[in-house]
Design a protein around this motif. Structure first.
Motif, short mmCIF file in Angstrom:
data_model
loop_
_atom_site.label_atom_id
_atom_site.label_comp_id
_atom_site.label_asym_id
_atom_site.label_seq_id
_atom_site.Cartn_x
_atom_site.Cartn_y
_atom_site.Cartn_z
N PRO A 7 4.62 -10.06 6.82
CA PRO A 7 3.75 -10.21 4.74
C PRO A 7 4.24 -8.93 4.58
O PRO A 7 4.28 -7.93 4.78
CB PRO A 7 2.42 -10.13 6.03
CG PRO A 7 2.12 -10.49 7.15
CD PRO A 7 3.25 -9.81 7.95
N ARG A 8 4.11 -9.32 3.31
CA ARG A 8 4.52 -8.24 1.90
C ARG A 8 2.93 -8.41 1.04
O ARG A 8 2.58 -8.92 0.71
CB ARG A 8 5.90 -8.26 1.28
CG ARG A 8 7.43 -8.87 1.98
CD ARG A 8 7.82 -7.94 2.73
NE ARG A 8 9.37 -8.11 3.57
CZ ARG A 8 9.24 -7.04 4.25
NH1 ARG A 8 8.06 -6.39 4.87
NH2 ARG A 8 10.23 -7.25 4.91
N THR A 9 3.12 -7.26 1.16
CA THR A 9 1.86 -6.60 -0.08
C THR A 9 2.67 -6.41 -1.65
O THR A 9 3.60 -5.73 -1.77
CB THR A 9 1.20 -5.51 0.30
OG1 THR A 9 0.28 -6.02 1.60
CG2 THR A 9 -0.06 -5.77 -0.89
N VAL A 10 2.03 -7.09 -2.64
CA VAL A 10 2.67 -6.97 -4.31
C VAL A 10 1.45 -6.90 -4.66
O VAL A 10 0.60 -8.14 -4.95
CB VAL A 10 3.75 -8.22 -4.42
CG1 VAL A 10 4.13 -7.54 -5.88
CG2 VAL A 10 5.04 -7.96 -3.47
N VAL A 11 1.96 -6.09 -5.66
CA VAL A 11 0.77 -6.08 -7.05
C VAL A 11 0.75 -7.01 -7.88
O VAL A 11 2.06 -6.82 -8.72
CB VAL A 11 0.65 -5.21 -7.34
CG1 VAL A 11 -0.19 -4.97 -8.74
CG2 VAL A 11 -0.20 -3.49 -6.31
#
Length: 112
Positions: A7-11
């Motif tokens: 999983p990747r977190t991006v704003v």
């Protein structure tokens, strides 16, 4: 990620129009846009309250109105990534830019 499976977190800026949430990628074909396109689902929200959503990419003809509303809200933040476009751009200009700006409509994920 498409390649790692992690999983990747991006704003991102979530735009709501008439009860429908949209994700717009003003920077074009970004990694997160390719990941959403490949997976078809994503988690939206803060770490402590994420909700899973199904993502459907809009066709180019449906993008101008959403992109115009997106620019009306966040133009000050994304103006360097959408050269030549403003919230006052016409349908012809927005339509010409549509193929380069991924837009996804979000809906609750019914597969869970």
């Amino acid at each position: 990620g498409r390649k790692t499976g992690q999983p990747r977190t991006v704003v991102v800026n979530l735009l709501t129009v008439e009860g429908v949430d949209y994700l717009v990628s003003p920077r074009g074909e970004t990694q997160w846009a390719r990941n959403v396109r490949a997976a078809g689902v994503l988690e939206v929200g803060p770490r402590w309250h994420r909700e899973r959503a199904a993502a459907t990419e809009l066709d180019d003809a449906a993008k101008p109105d959403v992109v115009r509303r997106y620019l009306a809200r966040w133009y000050w933040q994304v103006k360097d990534f959408v050269p030549g476009l403003t919230p006052d751009s016409g349908d012809e200009q927005l339509g010409a830019a549509a193929p380069a700006i991924p837009v996804f409509a979000l809906a609750p994920d019914a597969s869970r």
